[in-house]
Design a protein around this motif. Structure first.
Motif, PDB file in Angstrom:
ATOM      1  N   ILE A  38      15.591   4.621 -52.340  1.00 37.09           N
ATOM      2  CA  ILE A  38      16.596   3.559 -52.239  1.00 37.09           C
ATOM      3  C   ILE A  38      16.978   3.335 -50.782  1.00 37.09           C
ATOM      4  O   ILE A  38      17.126   2.199 -50.326  1.00 37.09           O
ATOM      5  N   GLY A  39      17.126   4.414 -50.032  1.00 36.73           N
ATOM      6  CA  GLY A  39      17.438   4.299 -48.607  1.00 36.73           C
ATOM      7  C   GLY A  39      16.333   3.609 -47.836  1.00 36.73           C
ATOM      8  O   GLY A  39      16.589   2.806 -46.944  1.00 36.73           O
ATOM      9  N   MET A  40      15.079   3.932 -48.184  1.00 40.74           N
ATOM     10  CA  MET A  40      13.957   3.278 -47.502  1.00 40.74           C
ATOM     11  C   MET A  40      13.911   1.789 -47.815  1.00 40.74           C
ATOM     12  O   MET A  40      13.615   0.973 -46.946  1.00 40.74           O
ATOM     13  N   ILE A  41      14.217   1.437 -49.042  1.00 47.55           N
ATOM     14  CA  ILE A  41      14.242   0.015 -49.409  1.00 47.55           C
ATOM     15  C   ILE A  41      15.364  -0.697 -48.664  1.00 47.55           C
ATOM     16  O   ILE A  41      15.176  -1.816 -48.169  1.00 47.55           O
ATOM     17  N   ALA A  42      16.523  -0.052 -48.552  1.00 52.92           N
ATOM     18  CA  ALA A  42      17.635  -0.655 -47.812  1.00 52.92           C
ATOM     19  C   ALA A  42      17.270  -0.853 -46.344  1.00 52.92           C
ATOM     20  O   ALA A  42      17.541  -1.913 -45.765  1.00 52.92           O
ATOM     21  N   ILE A  43      16.645   0.150 -45.745  1.00 50.66           N
ATOM     22  CA  ILE A  43      16.212   0.017 -44.352  1.00 50.66           C
ATOM     23  C   ILE A  43      15.151  -1.075 -44.236  1.00 50.66           C
ATOM     24  O   ILE A  43      15.146  -1.855 -43.283  1.00 50.66           O
ATOM     25  N   GLY A  44      14.259  -1.166 -45.221  1.00 50.69           N
ATOM     26  CA  GLY A  44      13.256  -2.223 -45.234  1.00 50.69           C
ATOM     27  C   GLY A  44      13.875  -3.607 -45.269  1.00 50.69           C
ATOM     28  O   GLY A  44      13.397  -4.532 -44.609  1.00 50.69           O
ATOM     29  N   LEU A  45      14.959  -3.771 -46.015  1.00 51.49           N
ATOM     30  CA  LEU A  45      15.642  -5.061 -46.063  1.00 51.49           C
ATOM     31  C   LEU A  45      16.299  -5.392 -44.725  1.00 51.49           C
ATOM     32  O   LEU A  45      16.321  -6.556 -44.307  1.00 51.49           O
ATOM     33  N   VAL A  46      16.826  -4.366 -44.051  1.00 48.85           N
ATOM     34  CA  VAL A  46      17.392  -4.586 -42.718  1.00 48.85           C
ATOM     35  C   VAL A  46      16.284  -4.983 -41.746  1.00 48.85           C
ATOM     36  O   VAL A  46      16.457  -5.899 -40.932  1.00 48.85           O
TER      37      VAL A  46
END
Length: 68
Positions: A38-46
């Motif tokens: 989930i953290g990687m996906i959030a960073i990916g969106l940023v």
């Protein structure tokens, strides 16, 4: 959709996928990351937002100088 906006969205997707592939490669070769999926996906969106915004701002300037 304007060509500049479409190009910016596509660059954002490329940036996100590049980040996620790099993060998965790190997990496979080196070890765990401090964030989960989930953290990687959030960073990916940023990353997607940042790359898309920068390409939207910079591309017309480069086109005006004849560098694209």
């Amino acid at each position: 959709m304007r060509p500049v906006a479409k190009s910016s969205l596509l660059w954002g997707v490329v940036g996100t996928l590049t980040f996620l592939v790099g993060a998965q490669g790190y997990r496979l070769l080196i070890g765990a990351l401090p964030t989960g999926y989930i953290g990687m996906i959030a960073i990916g969106l940023v990353v997607e937002t940042t790359v898309g915004t920068v390409s939207y701002v910079v591309e017309p300037r480069l086109a005006a100088k004849g560098r694209t």
